[in-house]
Design a protein around this motif. Sequence first.
Motif, mmCIF file in Angstrom:
data_model
loop_
_atom_site.group_PDB
_atom_site.id
_atom_site.type_symbol
_atom_site.label_atom_id
_atom_site.label_comp_id
_atom_site.label_asym_id
_atom_site.label_seq_id
_atom_site.Cartn_x
_atom_site.Cartn_y
_atom_site.Cartn_z
ATOM 1 N N ASP A 30 0.746 -1.123 -0.066
ATOM 2 C CA ASP A 30 -0.187 -0.017 0.047
ATOM 3 C C ASP A 30 1.006 1.286 0.076
ATOM 4 O OD1 ASP A 30 -2.127 -1.568 0.110
ATOM 5 O OD2 ASP A 30 -2.633 -1.399 2.154
ATOM 6 N N TYR A 31 1.822 1.172 0.822
ATOM 7 C CA TYR A 31 2.846 2.308 0.827
ATOM 8 C C TYR A 31 3.790 2.618 -0.611
ATOM 9 C CZ TYR A 31 6.885 5.260 2.699
ATOM 10 O OH TYR A 31 7.657 6.286 2.833
ATOM 11 N N GLY A 32 3.844 1.488 -1.109
ATOM 12 C CA GLY A 32 4.532 1.564 -2.746
ATOM 13 C C GLY A 32 3.467 2.339 -3.533
ATOM 14 N N HIS A 33 2.181 1.842 -3.445
ATOM 15 C CA HIS A 33 1.198 2.590 -4.142
ATOM 16 C C HIS A 33 0.998 4.056 -4.011
ATOM 17 C CE1 HIS A 33 -0.100 -0.988 -6.233
ATOM 18 N NE2 HIS A 33 -0.609 -1.563 -5.114
ATOM 19 N N TYR A 34 0.941 4.398 -2.814
ATOM 20 C CA TYR A 34 1.151 5.938 -2.355
ATOM 21 C C TYR A 34 2.073 6.546 -2.842
ATOM 22 C CZ TYR A 34 1.693 9.680 0.925
ATOM 23 O OH TYR A 34 2.070 10.874 1.435
ATOM 24 N N LEU A 35 3.420 6.221 -2.665
ATOM 25 C CA LEU A 35 4.358 6.726 -3.052
ATOM 26 C C LEU A 35 4.413 7.286 -4.680
ATOM 27 C CD1 LEU A 35 7.316 5.115 -1.007
ATOM 28 C CD2 LEU A 35 6.241 7.393 -0.668
ATOM 29 N N ARG A 36 3.890 5.853 -5.267
ATOM 30 C CA ARG A 36 4.106 6.212 -6.730
ATOM 31 C C ARG A 36 2.907 7.084 -7.317
ATOM 32 N NH1 ARG A 36 3.133 1.297 -7.847
ATOM 33 N NH2 ARG A 36 0.866 1.324 -8.487
ATOM 34 N N ILE A 37 1.816 6.869 -6.950
ATOM 35 C CA ILE A 37 0.464 7.580 -7.357
ATOM 36 C C ILE A 37 0.499 8.863 -6.684
ATOM 37 C CG2 ILE A 37 -2.001 7.693 -7.322
ATOM 38 C CD1 ILE A 37 -1.723 4.623 -7.656
ATOM 39 N N GLU A 38 0.512 9.182 -5.354
ATOM 40 C CA GLU A 38 0.256 10.439 -4.779
ATOM 41 C C GLU A 38 1.437 11.169 -4.625
ATOM 42 O OE1 GLU A 38 -2.428 11.400 -3.457
ATOM 43 O OE2 GLU A 38 -3.678 9.377 -3.938
ATOM 44 N N ARG A 39 2.633 10.605 -4.585
ATOM 45 C CA ARG A 39 3.803 11.475 -4.546
ATOM 46 C C ARG A 39 4.810 11.299 -5.732
ATOM 47 N NH1 ARG A 39 6.548 11.020 0.382
ATOM 48 N NH2 ARG A 39 8.271 12.221 -0.682
ATOM 49 N N GLY A 40 4.416 10.643 -6.738
ATOM 50 C CA GLY A 40 4.934 10.604 -8.113
ATOM 51 C C GLY A 40 6.197 10.153 -8.002
ATOM 52 N N LEU A 41 6.904 9.451 -7.358
ATOM 53 C CA LEU A 41 8.337 9.191 -7.281
ATOM 54 C C LEU A 41 8.589 7.896 -8.202
ATOM 55 C CD1 LEU A 41 8.792 8.707 -3.406
ATOM 56 C CD2 LEU A 41 8.993 10.717 -4.749
ATOM 57 N N SER A 42 9.838 8.015 -8.436
ATOM 58 C CA SER A 42 10.367 7.044 -9.481
ATOM 59 C C SER A 42 10.494 5.787 -9.254
ATOM 60 C CB SER A 42 11.696 7.506 -10.141
ATOM 61 O OG SER A 42 12.561 7.703 -8.994
ATOM 62 N N ALA A 43 10.763 4.779 -9.913
ATOM 63 C CA ALA A 43 11.028 3.370 -9.567
ATOM 64 C C ALA A 43 12.265 3.181 -8.731
ATOM 65 C CB ALA A 43 11.206 2.712 -10.836
ATOM 66 N N ASN A 44 13.259 4.136 -8.958
ATOM 67 C CA ASN A 44 14.298 3.967 -8.247
ATOM 68 C C ASN A 44 14.183 4.301 -6.582
ATOM 69 O OD1 ASN A 44 16.016 2.834 -10.077
ATOM 70 N ND2 ASN A 44 16.655 5.118 -10.849
ATOM 71 N N LEU A 57 11.237 4.495 -5.033
ATOM 72 C CA LEU A 57 10.334 3.472 -4.615
ATOM 73 C C LEU A 57 11.006 2.257 -4.091
ATOM 74 C CD1 LEU A 57 7.357 3.232 -7.314
ATOM 75 C CD2 LEU A 57 7.334 4.134 -4.776
ATOM 76 N N GLU A 58 12.110 1.922 -4.800
ATOM 77 C CA GLU A 58 12.820 0.750 -4.530
ATOM 78 C C GLU A 58 13.615 1.270 -3.059
ATOM 79 O OE1 GLU A 58 14.632 -2.998 -4.507
ATOM 80 O OE2 GLU A 58 12.977 -2.200 -5.476
ATOM 81 N N ASN A 59 14.175 2.310 -2.946
ATOM 82 C CA ASN A 59 14.987 2.778 -1.907
ATOM 83 C C ASN A 59 13.978 2.879 -0.639
ATOM 84 O OD1 ASN A 59 17.470 2.722 -3.289
ATOM 85 N ND2 ASN A 59 17.120 5.102 -3.715
ATOM 86 N N TYR A 60 13.055 3.399 -0.908
ATOM 87 C CA TYR A 60 12.003 3.503 0.314
ATOM 88 C C TYR A 60 11.799 1.862 0.764
ATOM 89 C CZ TYR A 60 11.449 8.654 0.145
ATOM 90 O OH TYR A 60 11.487 9.967 0.375
ATOM 91 N N SER A 61 11.375 1.103 0.082
ATOM 92 C CA SER A 61 10.772 0.000 0.353
ATOM 93 C C SER A 61 12.090 -0.892 1.250
ATOM 94 C CB SER A 61 10.368 -0.916 -0.966
ATOM 95 O OG SER A 61 9.446 -0.399 -1.554
ATOM 96 N N LEU A 62 13.277 -0.689 0.743
ATOM 97 C CA LEU A 62 14.354 -1.201 1.022
ATOM 98 C C LEU A 62 14.607 -1.054 2.583
ATOM 99 C CD1 LEU A 62 17.358 -1.435 -1.460
ATOM 100 C CD2 LEU A 62 16.293 -3.130 -0.636
ATOM 101 N N ASP A 63 14.197 0.507 2.877
ATOM 102 C CA ASP A 63 14.412 0.654 4.455
ATOM 103 C C ASP A 63 13.393 -0.117 5.284
ATOM 104 O OD1 ASP A 63 16.228 2.798 3.865
ATOM 105 O OD2 ASP A 63 14.774 4.215 3.353
ATOM 106 N N VAL A 64 12.252 -0.193 4.935
ATOM 107 C CA VAL A 64 11.337 -0.910 5.596
ATOM 108 C C VAL A 64 11.479 -2.456 5.778
ATOM 109 C CG1 VAL A 64 8.917 -1.385 5.871
ATOM 110 C CG2 VAL A 64 9.395 0.701 5.054
ATOM 111 N N LYS A 65 12.138 -3.039 4.640
ATOM 112 C CA LYS A 65 12.607 -4.163 4.463
ATOM 113 C C LYS A 65 13.588 -4.686 5.517
ATOM 114 C CE LYS A 65 10.945 -5.087 -0.258
ATOM 115 N NZ LYS A 65 11.483 -5.456 -1.488
ATOM 116 N N LYS A 66 14.557 -3.642 5.683
ATOM 117 C CA LYS A 66 15.475 -3.939 6.505
ATOM 118 C C LYS A 66 14.864 -4.136 8.043
ATOM 119 C CE LYS A 66 19.480 -1.492 4.525
ATOM 120 N NZ LYS A 66 18.848 -1.404 3.182
ATOM 121 N N LEU A 67 13.992 -3.334 8.414
ATOM 122 C CA LEU A 67 13.110 -3.473 9.662
ATOM 123 C C LEU A 67 12.544 -4.746 9.954
ATOM 124 C CD1 LEU A 67 12.130 -2.451 12.428
ATOM 125 C CD2 LEU A 67 10.415 -1.291 11.133
ATOM 126 N N ILE A 68 11.785 -5.143 8.671
ATOM 127 C CA ILE A 68 11.285 -6.545 8.633
ATOM 128 C C ILE A 68 12.236 -7.532 8.766
ATOM 129 C CG2 ILE A 68 9.888 -8.038 7.252
ATOM 130 C CD1 ILE A 68 8.743 -5.543 5.831
#
Length: 302
Positions: A9-23, A25-36
Amino acid sequence: MNWEQALKDYGHYLRIERGLSANSLENYSLDVKKLILFLDSHDIKQSPLTITAEIVQQFVYEIAKDVNARSQARILSGLRGFFNYLIFEDYRKDNPMELIESPKIGRKLPDTLSQEDIDHLIAAIDLSTPEGERNRAMVETLYSCGLRVSELTALKISDLFFEEGFIKVTGKGDKQRFVPIAPVTQKLINIYRKEIRVHIKAQKGHEDILFLNRRGKQLTRAMIFTIIKRLAETTGLKKNISPHTFRHSFATHLLQNGADLRAIQQMLGHESITTTEVYMHVDRSQLAEIVHKYHPRNPEKQ
């Protein structure tokens, strides 16, 4: 809500609402994945909605052993953004990152090359190969237009407006800007297009991409990094350079020669002038000379 759904859901928000690039999105996801990964490795059963500040603090202590202060700060910033999103969507009432301080880091000043360094690097390119003409045009474009490496690899033939003296650049968040392009850079690109690229069969979906590899596909970021590193080795340049070094040098040289900071901001595609202001470090002595020459309190002006 589990971590997988929250991250999706966070990825959808970043892409659609924030208009962030694929790169991005990947960086933001990696931060959360480290915590997981930390939670899984310690068998901690807490969801995105129930995780506490104490658990997050344990994670911070853990990563501090393996990464430097700058990387820590980036990871913590990414996690703050994730939990702020959960608050925004009313999944949580609090941010467990709120009382966790980022490590103190100094502002890293960008590495730059002198005009002589750049001339030597370009002169060292082997023009006896088809890749040589392409690489010369790419390095010249990186420097003369101040592009990010991802902007260079994505540059299209339809983005070239040489009669008007501009190229259209698609930057972060798919935001577009027009950047002036010098006649010498136009000349090198045209040589590459007419003598090299015209003989390359572009793969489907890559027909409009300007810089292609031998197989007719868009070059990767990693390939550009490799080309730059090899050039530095060939010339014996001791500086640790990357494609971004040419972007830094572009901004630095413009500022040194009197360009307006706002104009540089527009050409670099910086959303905030604060980001561009890092280049103000480049020549403090030049600023002193300006005061000495023009300030009315200078004895020579009286």
